[in-house]
Design an enzyme around this catalytic site. Structure first.
Site, PDB file in Angstrom:
ATOM      1  N   LYS A 115      41.926  43.866  26.761  1.00 39.14           N
ATOM      2  CA  LYS A 115      43.009  43.512  27.685  1.00 39.14           C
ATOM      3  C   LYS A 115      44.363  43.880  27.107  1.00 39.14           C
ATOM      4  CE  LYS A 115      40.755  40.025  30.503  1.00 39.14           C
ATOM      5  NZ  LYS A 115      40.725  38.629  30.948  1.00 39.14           N
ATOM      6  N   LYS A 197      30.219  48.917  34.656  1.00 37.63           N
ATOM      7  CA  LYS A 197      29.908  47.696  35.402  1.00 37.63           C
ATOM      8  C   LYS A 197      30.639  47.686  36.753  1.00 37.63           C
ATOM      9  CE  LYS A 197      31.262  43.206  34.559  1.00 37.63           C
ATOM     10  NZ  LYS A 197      31.579  41.999  33.806  1.00 37.63           N
ATOM     11  N   LYS A 200      35.605  43.872  39.777  1.00 43.33           N
ATOM     12  CA  LYS A 200      36.596  43.453  40.765  1.00 43.33           C
ATOM     13  C   LYS A 200      37.824  44.329  40.693  1.00 43.33           C
ATOM     14  CE  LYS A 200      36.698  39.021  39.234  1.00 43.33           C
ATOM     15  NZ  LYS A 200      36.779  37.560  39.217  1.00 43.33           N
TER      16      LYS A 200
END
Ligand code: TRP
Length: 334
Positions: A115, A197, A200
């Site tokens: 992140k 993956k 979202k």
């Protein structure tokens, strides 16, 4: 506690719209464990602001997510379904546990590194101590089991480390929780790049099926899903796109891979894609109908929010009182 059931805690962030991956990978496990535990399902909005958010968007998404939990089949009377920000104990315990967590431990967290790289202009202290807040969520309710995706394994480990460290100093204060990663919970991959993956936050909307996509959109996305030129339906790492479709099919229908392969023997990819679309629609269209109904009932959702925040508060205060006493804070005068 009201009964002798063990305690389950889990949470999801309200950032981005939930995908089929979130449903098949996480929510489905929650539903499977639901009857055997006393469950707390949290919308972890405190975690969300470690990344900059649009306030009205966050507020709306958080409420939608809570409503989705219920639409998916989690009963808000049997389970405690609530917003993290409505229970002050999360932030309080997080401060205390910050003082029992080492910089070096947090520095090793792969999610922090990822992140920080992605949001290089906003590497704030909250992003760094995110795992401590997550540990606090879990330990505050004395959770025995925490169903999460495998990407959260490291956060579960540090939660256990913090709990054990605290217990070693002050006696048995916290239950040391176990992670539950689901035996055959499918890891759903992107429809456009099956090495990634389903996420979202994918920029390509065709990569993910969102739980609130309408039927035509779902069918179109599956039609466009990346496959290969092998032209044979097999469950093989060399054919990741087809493998992913088979995984989605099995996770949605409850069938095993062997049966699915039998069903599709000699068929083309078009047939597989149609069958996957049918299976996914059968699963999520009813969920959407419940969601839309629930959303209209503002009073009901409000009452769930109010009552469950209170329940969570009482449960959290029990732990927090103990912790405050152990670390040596003066007793409150009533
Ligand atoms: N970090 C988790 C995720 O991104 C969400 C989360 C926050 C969580 N607190 C939690 C999950 C406590 C389980 C238990 O998926």
């Amino acid at each position: 506690m009201l009964n002798d059931k063990k305690i389950l805690f889990s949470g999801m962030q309200a950032t981005g719209s939930l995908t089929l991956g979130n449903y098949l990978g996480a929510l489905k496990n929650w539903l499977a464990l639901n009857d055997d535990y006393e469950c707390f399902y949290c919308v972890v909005d405190l975690h969300s602001i470690t990344i900059r958010q649009d306030p009205s968007e966050l507020r709306k998404r958080a409420r939608d997510l809570l409503t989705l939990y219920i639409a998916a089949g989690l009963d808000p009377v049997k389970n405690c379904i609530y917003f993290q920000s409505h229970v002050p104990g999360h932030a309080e315990l997080s401060w205390i546990l910050n003082c029992f967590t080492y910089m070096g431990e947090l520095n090793r967290m792969t999610q922090f590194k990822d992140k920080a790289q992605k949001h290089a202009d906003n590497i704030n202290a909250g992003l760094f101590t995110y795992p401590v807040l997550m540990a606090s969520d879990i330990l505050l309710y004395q959770a025995d089991i925490v169903p999460v995706g495998v990407d959260q394994k490291q956060h579960l480990e540090i939660t256990r480390t913090i709990a054990q460290r605290f217990n070693a100093i002050y006696g048995d204060v916290f239950t040391v929780p176990e992670g539950y990663f689901g035996k055959n919970s499918a890891k759903i991959m992107s429809l456009q790049d099956p090495s990634k993956k389903m996420s979202k936050s994918d920029e390509n909307p065709n990569a993910s099926i969102y739980l609130l996509d309408d039927e035509a959109t779902i069918r179109r996305k599956f039609k466009r899903a990346v496959t290969d030129s092998v032209a044979k339906i097999a469950y093989d790492d060399a054919q990741p796109g087809v493998k992913n479709l088979l995984d989605i099919y099995c996770a949605s229908t409850g069938k095993d891979i062997k049966d699915a392969l039998g069903e599709f023997e000699g068929q083309g990819y078009g047939v597989l894609k149609d069958a996957v679309s049918d299976a996914v629609c059968a699963l999520i269209i009813p969920l959407q109908e419940r969601f839309n109904e629930l959303k209209k009932d503002k009073e009901y959702i409000d009452s769930v929010i109010k009552e469950n925040a209170q329940r969570a508060y009482y449960a959290s205060e029990k732990t927090l009182r103990k912790v405050k006493k152990k670390v040596g804070f003066p007793e409150k005068i009533k």
